[in-house]
Design a protein around this motif. Structure first.
Motif, PDB file in Angstrom:
ATOM      1  N   GLY A 121       0.770  -1.235   0.000  1.00  8.19           N
ATOM      2  CA  GLY A 121       0.000   0.000   0.000  1.00  8.19           C
ATOM      3  C   GLY A 121       0.801   1.284   0.000  1.00  8.19           C
ATOM      4  N   THR A 122       2.031   1.273   0.547  1.00 12.15           N
ATOM      5  CA  THR A 122       2.827   2.504   0.590  1.00 12.15           C
ATOM      6  C   THR A 122       3.268   2.955  -0.794  1.00 12.15           C
ATOM      7  N   ASN A 123       3.122   2.084  -1.794  1.00 15.33           N
ATOM      8  CA  ASN A 123       3.544   2.421  -3.150  1.00 15.33           C
ATOM      9  C   ASN A 123       2.392   2.906  -4.031  1.00 15.33           C
ATOM     10  N   THR A 124       1.222   3.113  -3.440  1.00 12.10           N
ATOM     11  CA  THR A 124       0.068   3.474  -4.261  1.00 12.10           C
ATOM     12  C   THR A 124       0.011   4.958  -4.586  1.00 12.10           C
ATOM     13  N   LEU A 125      -0.532   5.237  -5.758  1.00  8.19           N
ATOM     14  CA  LEU A 125      -0.914   6.576  -6.189  1.00  8.19           C
ATOM     15  C   LEU A 125      -2.342   6.445  -6.691  1.00  8.19           C
ATOM     16  N   SER A 126      -3.296   7.033  -5.990  1.00 11.83           N
ATOM     17  CA  SER A 126      -4.702   6.848  -6.347  1.00 11.83           C
ATOM     18  C   SER A 126      -5.284   8.134  -6.945  1.00 11.83           C
ATOM     19  N   ILE A 127      -5.981   7.963  -8.061  1.00 15.25           N
ATOM     20  CA  ILE A 127      -6.552   9.095  -8.802  1.00 15.25           C
ATOM     21  C   ILE A 127      -7.999   8.764  -9.148  1.00 15.25           C
ATOM     22  N   PHE A 128      -8.900   9.696  -8.849  1.00 13.67           N
ATOM     23  CA  PHE A 128     -10.314   9.500  -9.166  1.00 13.67           C
ATOM     24  C   PHE A 128     -10.735  10.485 -10.247  1.00 13.67           C
ATOM     25  N   LEU A 129     -11.486   9.982 -11.226  1.00 18.45           N
ATOM     26  CA  LEU A 129     -11.984  10.811 -12.318  1.00 18.45           C
ATOM     27  C   LEU A 129     -13.468  11.075 -12.143  1.00 18.45           C
ATOM     28  N   LEU A 130     -13.829  12.344 -12.121  1.00 15.26           N
ATOM     29  CA  LEU A 130     -15.229  12.745 -12.048  1.00 15.26           C
ATOM     30  C   LEU A 130     -15.731  13.134 -13.438  1.00 15.26           C
ATOM     31  N   PRO A 131     -16.986  12.827 -13.757  1.00  9.63           N
ATOM     32  CA  PRO A 131     -17.548  13.309 -15.020  1.00  9.63           C
ATOM     33  C   PRO A 131     -17.914  14.789 -14.886  1.00  9.63           C
ATOM     34  N   PRO A 132     -18.020  15.520 -16.005  1.00 16.90           N
ATOM     35  CA  PRO A 132     -18.434  16.924 -15.916  1.00 16.90           C
ATOM     36  C   PRO A 132     -19.875  17.083 -15.445  1.00 16.90           C
ATOM     37  N   SER A 133     -20.723  16.093 -15.722  1.00 18.23           N
ATOM     38  CA  SER A 133     -22.123  16.133 -15.277  1.00 18.23           C
ATOM     39  C   SER A 133     -22.690  14.723 -15.355  1.00 18.23           C
ATOM     40  N   ILE A 134     -23.797  14.485 -14.663  1.00 18.98           N
ATOM     41  CA  ILE A 134     -24.454  13.181 -14.712  1.00 18.98           C
ATOM     42  C   ILE A 134     -25.097  12.969 -16.080  1.00 18.98           C
ATOM     43  N   THR A 135     -25.598  14.031 -16.674  1.00 22.46           N
ATOM     44  CA  THR A 135     -26.179  13.934 -18.015  1.00 22.46           C
ATOM     45  C   THR A 135     -25.139  13.463 -19.023  1.00 22.46           C
ATOM     46  N   GLU A 136     -23.929  14.030 -18.927  1.00 23.73           N
ATOM     47  CA  GLU A 136     -22.862  13.638 -19.834  1.00 23.73           C
ATOM     48  C   GLU A 136     -22.416  12.208 -19.558  1.00 23.73           C
ATOM     49  N   LEU A 137     -22.401  11.806 -18.299  1.00 26.55           N
ATOM     50  CA  LEU A 137     -22.045  10.431 -17.952  1.00 26.55           C
ATOM     51  C   LEU A 137     -23.011   9.452 -18.607  1.00 26.55           C
TER      52      LEU A 137
END
Length: 216
Positions: A121-137
């Motif tokens: 776990g000490t080697n992790t790099l975590s990135i989360f991607l959000l959509p611009p909107s729910i409609t676009e998703l």
């Protein structure tokens, strides 16, 4: 005297998002940018889809074998999603980061949490991607033409639970423009590769510096 910054410990790069927010496309772009980034090939109990190759897209595994791997702690993370088991075999990942190669994970927040809590776990790099909107998703899920209306509905219901976990990640990006998001991901990865924990050779370098002080 110089220190070789190419001798580093690899990263476990976790890329998460609700379905349709672009993580698979961006994962492919990152690997094109740096072919040394290995993609973690997940094991799954679901049947192959058209065009999927065992060992390349997934390790297609019998449910009994999958459960045995979990029981024997051979999985970094695992989850039950839409009626099937998915998981990341641990040994290939450990070998890759020891050789200085980054490993990319296209997983959800549950898998990310399990990896962060693992002995790697000490080697992790975590990135989360959000959509611009729910409609676009929703539009993206429909336009890619991979899923039935029923599956799209399930993915949309699941998306809010996934989005609600955004604040447990190291970095969060709004994927409004693929090119811009790709550039941001490259910057984040390049910088994290230089953090102290990924450069075990620095310990020997500092010892040499201390020895030089003693010789003055």
């Amino acid at each position: 005297m110089t220190v070789d910054q190419t001798k580093r410990r690899g990263l476990l790069i976790i890329l998460s998002s609700p379905s349709g927010a672009g993580k698979s496309t961006l994962a492919r772009r990152l690997r094109a940018w740096d072919p040394d980034i290995a993609f973690s090939v997940s094991a799954t109990t679901r049947a192959p889809r058209d065009g999927e190759v065992h060992g390349e897209h997934y390790h297609f595994t019998a449910e009994a074998d999958f459960k045995m791997m979990v029981a024997e702690a051979q999985m970094l993370e695992h989850a039950h999603v839409f009626g099937h088991f998915y998981g990341s075999p641990k040994e290939p990942v450990a070998q890759a980061i020891d050789r200085g190669h980054d490993v990319l994970f296209d997983i959800d927040w549950q898998g990310a949490q399990q990896i962060r809590n693992s002995d790697l776990g000490t080697n992790t790099l975590s990135i989360f991607l959000l959509p611009p909107s729910i409609t676009e998703l929703h539009r993206r899920l429909i336009s890619r033409g991979q899923d039935s209306d029923e599956v799209i509905e399930k993915r949309m219901r699941k998306s809010w639970d996934e989005i609600s976990r955004w604040d447990s990640y190291d970095f969060v990006l709004v994927n409004d423009d693929l090119d811009q998001t790709e550039a941001q991901l490259k910057t984040i990865i390049s910088a994290t590769r230089l953090r102290r924990l990924q450069q075990p050779q620095l310990t020997d370098h500092v010892r040499k510096l201390q020895a030089e002080f003693e010789d003055l």
